[in-house]
Design a protein around this motif. Structure first.
Motif: not given
Length: 584
Positions: A283-290, A293-295, A358-360, A381-388
């Motif tokens: 359940a928490m990963f649902t929130m974390m993955n959102n 992307v937002q981070v 694109l990720n969203a 998702t990991p690319i968006s979070k880290a690279f951006a």
């Protein structure tokens, strides 16, 4: 310098990269008509520019205050939040079945970008609530949804995510917070959580804490973790046994209360189970993955705001004659090196925006049952979070450099962007952890089908560029970066030594981010050229799109090729110096 929402840029990326018309064709997103999305971005821009942005400097200089367990926000924040609630913004990307407006995540991401550019510390409140909504919509019982989700969707209440403990940072499985079953079906929680963003404040009537804890007979590790709702105020209006007992004094995002939360000091902290026992991490990963992307979006947003700030200064600051020309002093935007800095900031900002959008959109397609969308979302998702977020820090630093010595002076505001941006590569899983997730889990999903499809799509774009007279100059650079991505991806997918994979993870993620940014800008250049050929759109905007894509290809993409060596070099050199020598 006032922030101006880049609405034309956002609409272009939503249409060309997120394929908003394609999303709107799904019944779930039928409300996302072109006129509706334009109206939403226009109205969100007013909120961001008129309400959030004026508070950005206030929140940086006037600290939040903790007294008797209550956090008071800087002046103006509670009133601005009330306007956010009044406008119905909290439910923008929530399904109509839960009281939301049923718009795609990609659209809500564009709105969140505006709010974050205007005031990152403030927008964190909305980001955490959006993640809580996502988790409860996916995993909570209908009864809990009726009571808690409905108030989060209106924005009357805000949400938090409580994972980290003093002894359990990234290693969530080491947490020790406990939850004891109670006779009435609720639970009594006890424990301490740290670094809880917006864990306490005075802007909303209630705060819904999502808390990870262990039941008495739970097994060790992540398999023994369950998720609970712990409201600040209980159903009868009384205060729950949960308190903010400390605020962190941080490098940036000063207006965001980062709290130490204590649960059950009086053995009376009431919580309600979300989902099944032991299923908390799912359940928490649902929130974390959102949130991840937002981070990543925060990196885009800070880069945009910092670039606007630097551009305004460069257009107005006069200093020195142009190199080799002599004569009178000119505005610094006329100097080649300043132009290079601004073009680099612009290109990186637009590339990361396209990546996150694109990720969203992939998340949106996953929500309507597209397996390909889910696979792409997992991979990106990991690319968006880290690279951006890395780019957000780098662009904020570039923007400060444009100011020269004045950038190092707090009064100009340039330093705040850099200070605020620096947290984003750290929270929601450090960027090193994102890189390990990419190479350790995401590349191997479904036998590598998702990265193979993605790289094949890039290959198609390369072929299209080669046959386009005006855009063909980009093709060799993108082709070289793609070749580096293909070679390193195959190497990581077939290498058995986990240390070698771990050693190559961070340069690999950077390589992929750079390559994908070049690809997405090339796609936008293709769309811009086609529109120009049809006599559509604003020629200045479209020609600038093509020039930005060319600059990225020629000046930035070669870095991707250079990263192939570090990816495949292995781990041996990282451990070549003994620890005692490193410490000497």
């Amino acid at each position: 310098m006032p922030y101006t929402a880049p609405i034309a840029e956002q609409r272009f990326v939503l249409d060309v990269i997120a394929d908003l018309p394609g999303l709107a064709a799904h019944a779930a997103y039928a409300n996302a008509s072109a006129d509706m999305v334009t109206a939403i971005l226009d109205e969100a821009a007013k909120l961001a520019q008129n309400e959030f942005a004026p508070l950005n400097r206030v929140g940086d200089t006037v600290p939040v205050v903790l007294a008797d367990g209550v956090v008071t926000l800087p002046p103006g924040f509670a009133a601005a939040y009330a306007k956010y609630v009044e406008g119905g913004w909290a439910g923008l990307g929530v399904a109509e079945a839960h009281g939301g407006q049923g718009l795609p995540f990609a659209v809500s991401v564009a709105v969140q970008e505006q709010l974050t550019s205007a005031n990152m510390a403030f927008a964190l409140c909305m980001m955490l609530s959006q993640g809580a909504i996502e988790a409860l919509a996916a995993h909570a019982s209908p009864e809990l949804q009726a009571e808690y989700l409905s108030k989060l969707v209106t924005g009357e209440w805000t949400g938090t995510m409580n994972l980290t403990e003093p002894q359990a940072g990234s290693d969530v499985g080491a947490l020790t917070s406990r939850a004891e079953p109670h006779a009435d079906g609720s639970y009594r929680l006890k424990g301490t959580k740290i670094y809880i963003t917006w864990g306490e404040h005075d802007a909303a009537a209630n705060i819904v804490h999502l808390v990870l804890a262990r039941l008495p007979d739970a097994p060790p590790g992540t398999r023994g973790i369950s998720l609970f709702i712990v409201p600040k105020f209980l159903r009868d209006g009384t205060r729950n046994d949960v308190r903010c007992v400390g605020l962190e004094h941080k490098l940036g995002i000063h207006a965001s209360p980062t709290c130490t939360m204590s649960f059950g000091d009086h053995e009376a902290c009431v919580g309600y189970l979300v989902g099944a026992e032991g299923a908390g991490m799912r359940a928490m990963f649902t929130m974390m993955n959102n949130a991840r992307v937002q981070v990543g979006l925060q990196g885009v947003a800070i880069a945009e705001a910092a670039t606007q700030h630097a551009l305004d200064y460069a257009q107005n600051r006069t200093q020195s004659a142009r190199f080799g020309h002599g004569g009178k002093a000119v505005r610094i935007i006329e100097h080649a090196d300043v132009r290079r800095t601004l073009m680099t900031a612009r290109a990186l900002t637009q590339a990361t925006r396209a990546l996150v959008y694109l990720n969203a959109a992939a998340v949106d397609r996953a929500h309507v049952g597209h397996a390909e969308g889910q696979g792409l979302a997992d991979l990106l998702t990991p690319i968006s979070k880290a690279f951006a977020t890395d780019i957000g820090v780098e662009v904020a630093s570039m923007a400060l450099q444009v100011f020269g010595g004045m950038g190092f002076v707090e009064e100009t505001g340039a330093a705040q962007y850099l200070r605020d941006a620096r947290i984003a590569p750290i929270y929601e899983g450090t960027n090193g952890i994102q890189a390990l997730d990419l190479v350790g889990r995401k590349l191997g999903m479904d036998g590598g089908a998702h990265w193979k499809t993605l790289l094949a799509d890039v290959r198609t774009t390369v072929a299209e560029l080669q046959s386009h007279a005006e855009l063909s100059t980009m093709a060799p650079w993108l082709e070289d970066a793609l070749a580096a991505a293909e070679t390193t991806t195959h190497w990581l997918a077939t290498t058995n030594d986990p240390d070698d994979k771990a050693a190559g993870a961070t340069p690999y993620l950077r390589l992929m981010g750079l390559m994908l940014g070049g690809w997405l800008l090339a796609r936008q250049a293709q769309a811009a050229a086609a529109m120009l050929g049809r006599g559509e759109g604003d020629p200045k905007f479209l020609n600038a799109k093509i020039s930005t894509a060319r600059f990225y290809a020629e000046q930035l993409l070669p870095q991707a090729t250079a990263l192939a060596g570090p990816v495949m070099r292995g781990a041996a050199l990282l451990y070549a110096i003994p620890e005692d020598v490193l410490a000497a």
